[in-house]
Design a protein around this motif. Structure first.
Motif, PDB file in Angstrom:
ATOM      1  N   ARG A 231       0.825  -1.213   0.000  1.00  0.00           N
ATOM      2  CA  ARG A 231       0.000   0.000   0.000  1.00  0.00           C
ATOM      3  C   ARG A 231       0.857   1.260   0.000  1.00  0.00           C
ATOM      4  NH1 ARG A 231      -4.739   1.123   4.508  1.00  0.00           N
ATOM      5  NH2 ARG A 231      -4.968   3.364   4.215  1.00  0.00           N
ATOM      6  N   SER A 232       1.848   1.333   0.882  1.00  0.00           N
ATOM      7  CA  SER A 232       2.667   2.542   0.980  1.00  0.00           C
ATOM      8  C   SER A 232       3.587   2.692  -0.229  1.00  0.00           C
ATOM      9  CB  SER A 232       3.489   2.515   2.268  1.00  0.00           C
ATOM     10  OG  SER A 232       4.402   1.434   2.282  1.00  0.00           O
ATOM     11  N   VAL A 233       4.110   1.585  -0.741  1.00  0.00           N
ATOM     12  CA  VAL A 233       5.003   1.655  -1.905  1.00  0.00           C
ATOM     13  C   VAL A 233       4.241   2.111  -3.145  1.00  0.00           C
ATOM     14  CG1 VAL A 233       6.403   0.286  -3.501  1.00  0.00           C
ATOM     15  CG2 VAL A 233       6.660  -0.019  -1.018  1.00  0.00           C
ATOM     16  N   SER A 234       3.043   1.591  -3.342  1.00  0.00           N
ATOM     17  CA  SER A 234       2.247   2.008  -4.499  1.00  0.00           C
ATOM     18  C   SER A 234       1.872   3.484  -4.409  1.00  0.00           C
ATOM     19  CB  SER A 234       0.981   1.152  -4.612  1.00  0.00           C
ATOM     20  OG  SER A 234       1.280  -0.125  -5.131  1.00  0.00           O
ATOM     21  N   ALA A 235       1.522   3.941  -3.211  1.00  0.00           N
ATOM     22  CA  ALA A 235       1.200   5.360  -3.041  1.00  0.00           C
ATOM     23  C   ALA A 235       2.403   6.227  -3.382  1.00  0.00           C
ATOM     24  CB  ALA A 235       0.742   5.620  -1.608  1.00  0.00           C
ATOM     25  N   ALA A 236       3.589   5.795  -2.958  1.00  0.00           N
ATOM     26  CA  ALA A 236       4.817   6.542  -3.250  1.00  0.00           C
ATOM     27  C   ALA A 236       5.114   6.560  -4.743  1.00  0.00           C
ATOM     28  CB  ALA A 236       5.984   5.920  -2.487  1.00  0.00           C
ATOM     29  N   LYS A 237       4.931   5.422  -5.396  1.00  0.00           N
ATOM     30  CA  LYS A 237       5.229   5.342  -6.829  1.00  0.00           C
ATOM     31  C   LYS A 237       4.262   6.203  -7.633  1.00  0.00           C
ATOM     32  CE  LYS A 237       7.377   3.353 -10.407  1.00  0.00           C
ATOM     33  NZ  LYS A 237       6.617   3.649 -11.602  1.00  0.00           N
ATOM     34  N   ILE A 238       2.996   6.207  -7.256  1.00  0.00           N
ATOM     35  CA  ILE A 238       1.996   7.015  -7.959  1.00  0.00           C
ATOM     36  C   ILE A 238       2.328   8.502  -7.835  1.00  0.00           C
ATOM     37  CG2 ILE A 238      -0.423   7.751  -7.950  1.00  0.00           C
ATOM     38  CD1 ILE A 238      -1.059   4.849  -6.931  1.00  0.00           C
ATOM     39  N   GLN A 239       2.547   8.966  -6.609  1.00  0.00           N
ATOM     40  CA  GLN A 239       2.766  10.390  -6.396  1.00  0.00           C
ATOM     41  C   GLN A 239       4.093  10.859  -6.972  1.00  0.00           C
ATOM     42  OE1 GLN A 239       0.629  12.613  -5.362  1.00  0.00           O
ATOM     43  NE2 GLN A 239       2.108  14.290  -5.588  1.00  0.00           N
ATOM     44  N   SER A 240       5.144  10.054  -6.835  1.00  0.00           N
ATOM     45  CA  SER A 240       6.436  10.462  -7.388  1.00  0.00           C
ATOM     46  C   SER A 240       6.395  10.480  -8.911  1.00  0.00           C
ATOM     47  CB  SER A 240       7.553   9.538  -6.890  1.00  0.00           C
ATOM     48  OG  SER A 240       7.331   8.201  -7.284  1.00  0.00           O
ATOM     49  N   SER A 241       5.677   9.537  -9.513  1.00  0.00           N
ATOM     50  CA  SER A 241       5.536   9.535 -10.983  1.00  0.00           C
ATOM     51  C   SER A 241       4.775  10.761 -11.454  1.00  0.00           C
ATOM     52  CB  SER A 241       4.800   8.271 -11.435  1.00  0.00           C
ATOM     53  OG  SER A 241       5.549   7.113 -11.193  1.00  0.00           O
ATOM     54  N   ASP A 242       3.668  11.068 -10.781  1.00  0.00           N
ATOM     55  CA  ASP A 242       2.869  12.230 -11.168  1.00  0.00           C
ATOM     56  C   ASP A 242       3.639  13.528 -10.960  1.00  0.00           C
ATOM     57  OD1 ASP A 242       0.839  10.522 -11.820  1.00  0.00           O
ATOM     58  OD2 ASP A 242      -0.428  10.990 -10.089  1.00  0.00           O
ATOM     59  N   ALA A 243       4.353  13.637  -9.835  1.00  0.00           N
ATOM     60  CA  ALA A 243       5.100  14.862  -9.544  1.00  0.00           C
ATOM     61  C   ALA A 243       6.245  15.059 -10.531  1.00  0.00           C
ATOM     62  CB  ALA A 243       5.639  14.816  -8.115  1.00  0.00           C
ATOM     63  N   ALA A 244       6.976  13.985 -10.828  1.00  0.00           N
ATOM     64  CA  ALA A 244       8.081  14.094 -11.781  1.00  0.00           C
ATOM     65  C   ALA A 244       7.569  14.412 -13.178  1.00  0.00           C
ATOM     66  CB  ALA A 244       8.891  12.798 -11.788  1.00  0.00           C
ATOM     67  N   HIS A 245       6.428  13.812 -13.539  1.00  0.00           N
ATOM     68  CA  HIS A 245       5.836  14.114 -14.845  1.00  0.00           C
ATOM     69  C   HIS A 245       5.439  15.576 -14.939  1.00  0.00           C
ATOM     70  CE1 HIS A 245       3.549  13.664 -18.523  1.00  0.00           C
ATOM     71  NE2 HIS A 245       2.488  14.165 -17.913  1.00  0.00           N
ATOM     72  N   LEU A 246       4.842  16.109 -13.869  1.00  0.00           N
ATOM     73  CA  LEU A 246       4.477  17.524 -13.858  1.00  0.00           C
ATOM     74  C   LEU A 246       5.726  18.394 -13.958  1.00  0.00           C
ATOM     75  CD1 LEU A 246       2.290  19.707 -13.533  1.00  0.00           C
ATOM     76  CD2 LEU A 246       2.627  19.532 -11.044  1.00  0.00           C
ATOM     77  N   ALA A 247       6.775  18.022 -13.243  1.00  0.00           N
ATOM     78  CA  ALA A 247       8.025  18.778 -13.309  1.00  0.00           C
ATOM     79  C   ALA A 247       8.578  18.795 -14.731  1.00  0.00           C
ATOM     80  CB  ALA A 247       9.056  18.180 -12.358  1.00  0.00           C
ATOM     81  N   SER A 248       8.547  17.654 -15.397  1.00  0.00           N
ATOM     82  CA  SER A 248       9.073  17.592 -16.765  1.00  0.00           C
ATOM     83  C   SER A 248       8.212  18.390 -17.731  1.00  0.00           C
ATOM     84  CB  SER A 248       9.180  16.132 -17.225  1.00  0.00           C
ATOM     85  OG  SER A 248       7.913  15.511 -17.290  1.00  0.00           O
ATOM     86  N   ARG A 249       6.897  18.341 -17.543  1.00  0.00           N
ATOM     87  CA  ARG A 249       5.991  19.077 -18.424  1.00  0.00           C
ATOM     88  C   ARG A 249       6.164  20.584 -18.266  1.00  0.00           C
ATOM     89  NH1 ARG A 249      -0.031  17.779 -17.323  1.00  0.00           N
ATOM     90  NH2 ARG A 249       0.175  19.543 -15.902  1.00  0.00           N
ATOM     91  N   VAL A 250       6.209  21.048 -17.018  1.00  0.00           N
ATOM     92  CA  VAL A 250       6.392  22.474 -16.757  1.00  0.00           C
ATOM     93  C   VAL A 250       7.796  22.912 -17.173  1.00  0.00           C
ATOM     94  CG1 VAL A 250       6.556  24.217 -14.933  1.00  0.00           C
ATOM     95  CG2 VAL A 250       4.666  22.572 -14.936  1.00  0.00           C
TER      96      VAL A 250
END
Length: 298
Positions: A231-250
């Motif tokens: 549960r905690s690992v999946s939550a971390a992977k989801i949020q880090s993927s979304d945050a890094a994707h937003l960083a790359s897009r911006v």
């Protein structure tokens, strides 16, 4: 609960950053992408001397995340997750501190520099031999098809997968932080209509959104390191993927056309983020797994 790194952990993170800044990892990455592995292998040896390859079995997941955040921040090439996170957990009787190894899931990353190659098939680990190269969106991620061999006796592979997914999350966090830092620096010096573009509200708001996303990802990553449940690992992977994707897009939007060019360093992190988003479980996989965990807990 207030979680902060110890002085020893902070010192370890600082030592890694100092080493990697001096190594000019952008140049190492470009050389690796072009087939010149020598600078990257020298860097691998220096990181091994600092203990990075032994963290999975001799330290805690927190130290693993500290190391992999640094590897992501500096876009260090090579099969680090496979060799320093997954395989030491999957094969605890093997010593991976002095050798490079990789595992195909389904393709083997860095098999051209690996001393040992394995493959995951039908939930079991097998020996493998290197096959044909496979094109990756990130030219520094050399992927290969493999020929699957004999099964290997392992302990449970679940813990190995969790650590690999967690290490990937930390890499994404580090890469996202690097893109944000470089984008902020660029926005402060690039002028348009007589003003630094970073002074415009539209730019400020986008960069602030990235900062918030990364700040939400960090406690999830290190919280999962303290208690690496599915549960905690999946939550971390989801949020880090979304945050890094937003960083790359911006980051790409703020840099403009120069961000697309191969010669500009930003492209190294943009491509690495894109590749890591689907590594060790896609976002869809982790969302489904997290939803299942939450429903089962009701």
């Amino acid at each position: 609960m207030r979680f902060t790194l110890t002085d020893e952990q902070t010192g370890f993170a600082r030592s890694l950053d100092d080493l990697l800044y001096k190594a000019d990892t952008a140049a190492v990455n470009r050389a690796w992408a072009n087939g010149d592995h020598e600078p990257g292998l020298k860097l691998w040896s220096r990181l091994a001397d600092l203990g990075v390859t032994s963290l999975a079995t001799e330290a805690t997941p927190v130290e693993v995340c500290i190391a992999f955040e640094a590897l992501g921040r500096h876009a260090v090439p090579g099969p680090w997750i496979e060799s320093a996170a997954y395989l030491p957990m999957a094969l605890p009787d093997e010593d991976f501190s002095e050798k490079r190894a990789t595992v195909a899931v389904p393709y083997a990353l860095g098999a051209d520099v690996a001393d040992a190659v394995y493959a995951l098939k039908d939930g079991s680990l097998h020996t493998a031999t290197v096959g044909d190269p496979v094109t990756s969106i990130d030219r520094s991620r050399h992927l290969f098809d493999v020929v699957v061999g004999e099964p290997v006796e392992t302990t449970t592979l679940d813990a190995a997968f969790e650590l690999a997914a967690l290490a990937t999350s930390a890499q994404l966090l580090g890469a996202g932080e690097r893109v944000l830092a470089d984008t902020v620096a660029y926005a402060k010096q690039r002028k348009q209509f007589g003003r630094e573009i970073g002074s415009y509200q539209a730019i400020k708001h986008q960069l602030a959104d990235v900062r918030i996303a990364l700040d939400f990802a960090r406690p999830l990553v290190f919280g999962a390191a303290v208690d690496p449940t599915p549960r905690s690992v999946s939550a971390a992977k989801i949020q880090s993927s979304d945050a890094a994707h937003l960083a790359s897009r911006v980051g790409l939007q703020v840099h403009g056309a120069i961000g697309y060019t191969d010669e500009y360093d930003l492209s190294l992190w943009l491509l690495r983020i894109r590749a890591l988003q689907s590594a060790w479980g896609t976002t869809a996989f982790h969302r489904d797994r997290l939803l299942t965990e939450l429903l089962d807990a009701r």
